[in-house]
Write a protein that holds these residues in place. Structure first.
Motif, PDB file in Angstrom:
ATOM      1  N   UNK B  74       0.851  -1.204   0.000  1.00 40.52           N
ATOM      2  CA  UNK B  74       0.000   0.000   0.000  1.00 40.52           C
ATOM      3  C   UNK B  74       0.883   1.248   0.000  1.00 40.52           C
ATOM      4  N   UNK B  75       1.902   1.211   0.843  1.00 43.71           N
ATOM      5  CA  UNK B  75       2.859   2.319   0.917  1.00 43.71           C
ATOM      6  C   UNK B  75       3.583   2.506  -0.415  1.00 43.71           C
ATOM      7  N   UNK B  78       1.427   3.834  -3.093  1.00 39.07           N
ATOM      8  CA  UNK B  78       1.179   5.254  -2.878  1.00 39.07           C
ATOM      9  C   UNK B  78       2.286   6.128  -3.438  1.00 39.07           C
ATOM     10  N   UNK B  79       3.507   5.813  -3.056  1.00 39.01           N
ATOM     11  CA  UNK B  79       4.639   6.612  -3.530  1.00 39.01           C
ATOM     12  C   UNK B  79       4.800   6.504  -5.034  1.00 39.01           C
ATOM     13  N   UNK B  81       2.613   5.827  -7.251  1.00 42.11           N
ATOM     14  CA  UNK B  81       1.518   6.549  -7.892  1.00 42.11           C
ATOM     15  C   UNK B  81       1.775   8.050  -7.871  1.00 42.11           C
TER      16      UNK B  81
END
Lengths: 148, 145
Positions: B74-75, B78-79, B81
């Motif tokens: 997920x982390x 996120x980055x 993206x």
């Protein structure tokens, strides 16, 4: 400040996100929109900055009164953005400050939960400049910012 | 030379390595932060090293902790993206889907692919930034077609 019409020159925004890259981005987006920015990497740090720890309303600092908007990520370890939102809304000092929640995930129940708790807006990450401009216009113009 | 740079960039978009978010980053670049994009990308690669390591270690465990794997990813997603790393993001999404269905083999396979895309993008962006520095500051980002 002489009650000028139009935008407040430099509203102060507190941005909370546990992701380093996202913190940098949101800070730059806000700075490019003429905002002063303070970032926090989690909810606890945000509350400490605002002087809201331990439900102590008599802050040992006056940061809280200077913050015009809070923008926070939803998914954060320890305290979620939703939990942070609740704490802010429970505070007599901060409850009227607009809180915007961001998330990389579009989950309707999550969105509704936050809006019901008093978040002004829910935004999908990654944020674009147009998103921030919208926030700036909607929440940070002189008629909605209380005098510091 | 500016045209070469534009062509280079266009090809990164056409081949699906980068998406619109990269353009957003470029639009943030200004006199105050003239190397903003390169700085953010560099930070992304530096910051995600530990995530890659965490994922690698977690994938060696038996049984796999899909919840933890998903949390790391997920982390990472996120980055990735946030900097417009399109192919990397796609692999992240696939990985999370395998976590959701508890498909360990799928996760491992996807992770290998992810690392490849991640490394490829890094090289391509290094070349791009090197070239961009030679060209010098250009006026605001031109949107790719």
């Amino acid at each position: 400040m002489d009650g000028a019409v139009g935008f407040v020159e430099e509203p102060h925004v507190l941005a909370v996100d546990d992701n380093l890259i996202d913190r940098i981005l949101v800070e730059k987006l806000l700075k490019n929109s003429s905002c002063k920015v303070t970032t926090a990497e989690n909810g606890q740090r945000a509350l400490e900055y605002l002087g809201l720890v331990e439900n102590n309303q008599t802050s040992s600092n006056d940061n809280a009164s200077k913050v015009n908007m809070i923008i926070t990520d939803y998914c954060m370890p320890g305290m979620t953005g939703y939990e942070l939102l609740k704490k802010i809304k429970e505070s007599s000092v901060m409850k009227d400050v607009p809180v915007v929640i961001m998330s990389s995930e579009n989950v309707p129940t999550r969105i509704n939960k936050c809006l019901e708790e008093g978040a002004e807006m829910f935004m999908l990450k990654p944020l674009k400049f147009s998103d921030v401009k919208k926030l700036r216009c909607q929440f940070l113009c002189s008629s909605t910012v209380r005098a510091s | 030379m500016q045209r070469q740079l534009a062509t280079m960039k266009q090809s990164l978009f056409d081949q699906g390595y980068l998406d619109e978010q990269f353009v957003q980053l470029e639009e943030l670049q200004d006199e105050v932060n003239p190397n903003f994009v390169e700085e953010v990308v560099t930070l992304y690669y530096r910051d995600s090293v530990r995530l890659v390591q965490n994922l690698e270690q977690a994938l060696e465990k038996n049984p796999l902790d899909f919840s933890k794997l998903d949390s790391y990813m997920h982390q990472f997603k996120g980055s990735s993206s946030s900097i417009g790393a399109k192919k990397v993001k796609i692999e992240c999404t696939q990985f999370r889907e395998y976590c959701r269905t508890g498909n360990g083999e799928g996760c491992k396979r996807t992770f290998q692919q992810l690392k490849k895309e991640y490394a490829t993008l890094k090289k391509k962006l290094e070349v791009y930034f090197q070239f961009a520095r030679q060209v010098g500051p250009v006026e605001k980002a031109r949107r790719p077609k």
